[in-house]
Design a protein around this motif. Structure first.
Motif, PDB file in Angstrom:
ATOM      1  N   VAL A 143       0.626  -1.088   0.008  1.00 56.62           N
ATOM      2  CA  VAL A 143      -0.013   0.118  -0.050  1.00 56.62           C
ATOM      3  C   VAL A 143       0.846   1.345   0.021  1.00 56.62           C
ATOM      4  O   VAL A 143       0.552   2.033  -0.648  1.00 56.62           O
ATOM      5  CB  VAL A 143      -0.973  -0.155   1.282  1.00 56.62           C
ATOM      6  CG1 VAL A 143      -1.547   1.334   1.505  1.00 56.62           C
ATOM      7  CG2 VAL A 143      -2.093  -1.215   1.209  1.00 56.62           C
ATOM      8  N   SER A 144       2.019   1.412   0.812  1.00 57.46           N
ATOM      9  CA  SER A 144       2.674   2.352   0.727  1.00 57.46           C
ATOM     10  C   SER A 144       3.400   2.636  -0.437  1.00 57.46           C
ATOM     11  O   SER A 144       3.815   3.790  -0.892  1.00 57.46           O
ATOM     12  CB  SER A 144       3.880   2.206   1.908  1.00 57.46           C
ATOM     13  OG  SER A 144       3.195   2.248   3.236  1.00 57.46           O
ATOM     14  N   LEU A 145       4.123   1.447  -1.028  1.00 59.74           N
ATOM     15  CA  LEU A 145       4.636   1.792  -2.534  1.00 59.74           C
ATOM     16  C   LEU A 145       3.741   2.177  -3.555  1.00 59.74           C
ATOM     17  O   LEU A 145       4.230   3.040  -4.358  1.00 59.74           O
ATOM     18  CB  LEU A 145       5.293   0.370  -2.869  1.00 59.74           C
ATOM     19  CG  LEU A 145       6.389  -0.395  -2.154  1.00 59.74           C
ATOM     20  CD1 LEU A 145       6.891  -1.603  -2.416  1.00 59.74           C
ATOM     21  CD2 LEU A 145       7.662   0.736  -2.055  1.00 59.74           C
ATOM     22  N   LEU A 146       2.411   1.694  -3.504  1.00 58.49           N
ATOM     23  CA  LEU A 146       1.517   2.153  -4.435  1.00 58.49           C
ATOM     24  C   LEU A 146       1.299   3.680  -4.427  1.00 58.49           C
ATOM     25  O   LEU A 146       1.283   4.471  -5.281  1.00 58.49           O
ATOM     26  CB  LEU A 146       0.429   1.390  -4.281  1.00 58.49           C
ATOM     27  CG  LEU A 146       0.393  -0.106  -5.011  1.00 58.49           C
ATOM     28  CD1 LEU A 146      -1.102  -0.768  -4.533  1.00 58.49           C
ATOM     29  CD2 LEU A 146       0.652   0.054  -6.607  1.00 58.49           C
ATOM     30  N   MET A 163       1.681   9.172  -5.766  1.00 58.66           N
ATOM     31  CA  MET A 163       1.963  10.580  -5.754  1.00 58.66           C
ATOM     32  C   MET A 163       2.987  11.323  -6.580  1.00 58.66           C
ATOM     33  O   MET A 163       2.992  12.492  -7.116  1.00 58.66           O
ATOM     34  CB  MET A 163       2.238  10.871  -4.199  1.00 58.66           C
ATOM     35  CG  MET A 163       1.244  10.677  -3.109  1.00 58.66           C
ATOM     36  SD  MET A 163       1.349  10.996  -1.580  1.00 58.66           S
ATOM     37  CE  MET A 163       2.466  10.047  -1.007  1.00 58.66           C
ATOM     38  N   ALA A 164       4.079  10.392  -6.759  1.00 58.05           N
ATOM     39  CA  ALA A 164       5.293  10.659  -7.509  1.00 58.05           C
ATOM     40  C   ALA A 164       4.771  10.854  -9.199  1.00 58.05           C
ATOM     41  O   ALA A 164       5.508  12.021  -9.854  1.00 58.05           O
ATOM     42  CB  ALA A 164       6.566   9.648  -7.548  1.00 58.05           C
ATOM     43  N   LEU A 165       3.866   9.986  -9.581  1.00 57.98           N
ATOM     44  CA  LEU A 165       3.645  10.301 -10.991  1.00 57.98           C
ATOM     45  C   LEU A 165       2.792  11.578 -11.045  1.00 57.98           C
ATOM     46  O   LEU A 165       2.928  12.260 -12.092  1.00 57.98           O
ATOM     47  CB  LEU A 165       2.683   9.082 -11.221  1.00 57.98           C
ATOM     48  CG  LEU A 165       3.304   7.608 -11.711  1.00 57.98           C
ATOM     49  CD1 LEU A 165       2.341   6.647 -11.844  1.00 57.98           C
ATOM     50  CD2 LEU A 165       4.425   7.879 -12.859  1.00 57.98           C
ATOM     51  N   ILE A 197      11.847   9.340  -3.604  1.00 56.19           N
ATOM     52  CA  ILE A 197      13.007   8.546  -4.210  1.00 56.19           C
ATOM     53  C   ILE A 197      12.177   8.126  -5.510  1.00 56.19           C
ATOM     54  O   ILE A 197      12.996   7.943  -6.335  1.00 56.19           O
ATOM     55  CB  ILE A 197      13.260   7.194  -3.347  1.00 56.19           C
ATOM     56  CG1 ILE A 197      14.137   7.606  -2.008  1.00 56.19           C
ATOM     57  CG2 ILE A 197      14.079   6.227  -4.113  1.00 56.19           C
ATOM     58  CD1 ILE A 197      14.092   6.558  -1.115  1.00 56.19           C
ATOM     59  N   PHE A 198      11.016   7.878  -5.578  1.00 54.03           N
ATOM     60  CA  PHE A 198      10.427   7.474  -6.690  1.00 54.03           C
ATOM     61  C   PHE A 198      10.474   8.670  -7.735  1.00 54.03           C
ATOM     62  O   PHE A 198      10.564   8.240  -8.847  1.00 54.03           O
ATOM     63  CB  PHE A 198       8.889   7.214  -6.527  1.00 54.03           C
ATOM     64  CG  PHE A 198       8.558   5.777  -6.039  1.00 54.03           C
ATOM     65  CD1 PHE A 198       9.196   4.721  -6.979  1.00 54.03           C
ATOM     66  CD2 PHE A 198       7.965   5.336  -5.134  1.00 54.03           C
ATOM     67  CE1 PHE A 198       8.844   3.326  -6.531  1.00 54.03           C
ATOM     68  CE2 PHE A 198       7.656   4.116  -4.729  1.00 54.03           C
ATOM     69  CZ  PHE A 198       8.213   2.998  -5.613  1.00 54.03           C
ATOM     70  N   LEU A 199      10.019   9.834  -7.189  1.00 55.56           N
ATOM     71  CA  LEU A 199      10.027  11.022  -8.084  1.00 55.56           C
ATOM     72  C   LEU A 199      11.609  11.029  -8.668  1.00 55.56           C
ATOM     73  O   LEU A 199      11.495  11.616  -9.889  1.00 55.56           O
ATOM     74  CB  LEU A 199       9.747  12.404  -7.400  1.00 55.56           C
ATOM     75  CG  LEU A 199       9.566  13.402  -7.890  1.00 55.56           C
ATOM     76  CD1 LEU A 199       8.413  13.425  -9.022  1.00 55.56           C
ATOM     77  CD2 LEU A 199       9.232  14.610  -7.021  1.00 55.56           C
TER      78      LEU A 199
END
Length: 310
Positions: free
Chosen positions: A97-100, A105-107, A188-190
């Motif tokens: 859930v946290s990764l998704l 949010m990064a997208l 980090i995803f961003l």
């Protein structure tokens, strides 16, 4: 040349200079090296030894071999498997859930929208709020009688929940709360999204692809190394969860939120069985190590590194 003047062989001065720089380098690194041996490696080895003893704060200790580990795995201490199940249940819920949530949010923040810098700061800010403050706020929000969440559910004519005060809902609620602090993972995803070259998306546009094709053919494959890193960190942090459960529920109700580290804390500081607590800590280390190795091994089939030979 003066008779008493010493001849310096070529390269001697440069060699002396290198040795001098090496000594300076070790001198500068000495605090970090000493800190590692004194505050990390030393306590690590000490806890390994103490895990084979019946060490307690108030009593002298003696060497008892594998007795602490036998007591854990034999089920003599029923809280061991209980805490292990609760923690595993939490990790299975919270990490995906946290990764998704962080990836979504990064997208959203990658797009060139007005006020992007402001929204990035807003989404990241909760992750740096102290855990005690966050837990205190959520204790009010999740109160079954006067909490804001149940008031909203009542307003929408939906059934209310016991949240952290119910045995069946406390762990899912903790997993839901974890989404509040995914700002670091989002960044980090961003950073990973920003590193994807634009010409890949342009190639999809030329081929007539849409948003879905860009996501599945470009974004997800090139983001797998970042997903892999965040997955490993999520598993490690999930198994080490402590503060929220300790502050909000103290492992209750009826040990339904007895996370593994909360159980370790109880053994060490409530029951004062330091030797047993050290054994519990080393079992946790082994579990995290095993899961990390499994994820690393499986990553060969789904993690794509740009430029790597197929």
């Amino acid at each position: 040349m003066h008779p008493n003047q010493r001849v310096i062989a070529p390269g001697t001065q440069s060699g002396f200079k290198i040795r001098k720089e090496t000594i300076y380098g070790y001198g500068m690194a000495a605090p970090a090296i000493l800190g590692f041996f004194i505050f990390t490696l030393g306590p690590l080895l000490a806890s390994l030894y103490l895990s084979f003893t019946d060490y307690s704060i108030t009593n002298d200790f003696r060497f008892i071999g594998l007795e602490n580990f036998r007591r854990l795995f034999s089920g003599e201490d029923s809280f061991f498997y209980k805490s292990l199940f609760v923690t595993l249940y939490y990790v299975v819920l919270a990490v995906p859930v946290s990764l998704l949530a962080a990836f979504a949010m990064a997208l959203l923040l990658k797009n060139n929208v007005k006020g992007k810098a402001f929204f990035r700061a807003v989404f990241y800010l909760p992750s740096i709020v102290p855990v005690v403050a966050t837990s205190t706020i959520f204790m009010w929000l999740l109160n079954p009688d006067i909490g804001l969440f149940n008031q909203i559910l009542k307003f929408l004519h939906l059934p209310t929940s016991q949240w952290i005060y119910g045995e069946s809902t406390v762990v899912p609620t903790m997993a839901f709360m974890n989404v509040w602090s995914v700002g670091g993972t989002m960044l980090i995803f961003l950073a990973g999204l920003e590193s994807i070259p634009d010409h890949y998306y342009e190639a999809v546009d030329i081929d007539g692809g849409g948003i879905r094709h860009k996501l599945t053919a470009v974004t997800l494959p090139l983001m797998t190394p970042t997903i892999f890193f965040n997955l490993i960190m999520g598993i490690i942090n999930g198994f080490q969860s402590f503060s929220e459960a300790y502050i909000m529920t103290e492992g209750g109700p009826n040990n339904a939120s007895l996370f593994y580290v909360v159980y370790l804390y109880r053994e060490a500081f409530t029951n004062q069985r330091m030797g047993a607590a050290c054994a519990i800590a080393w079992v946790l280390f082994a579990i995290i190590m095993l899961l990390s190795v499994i994820v690393f091994r499986t990553s060969r089939s789904w993690v794509y590194y740009e430029g790597e030979k197929s």
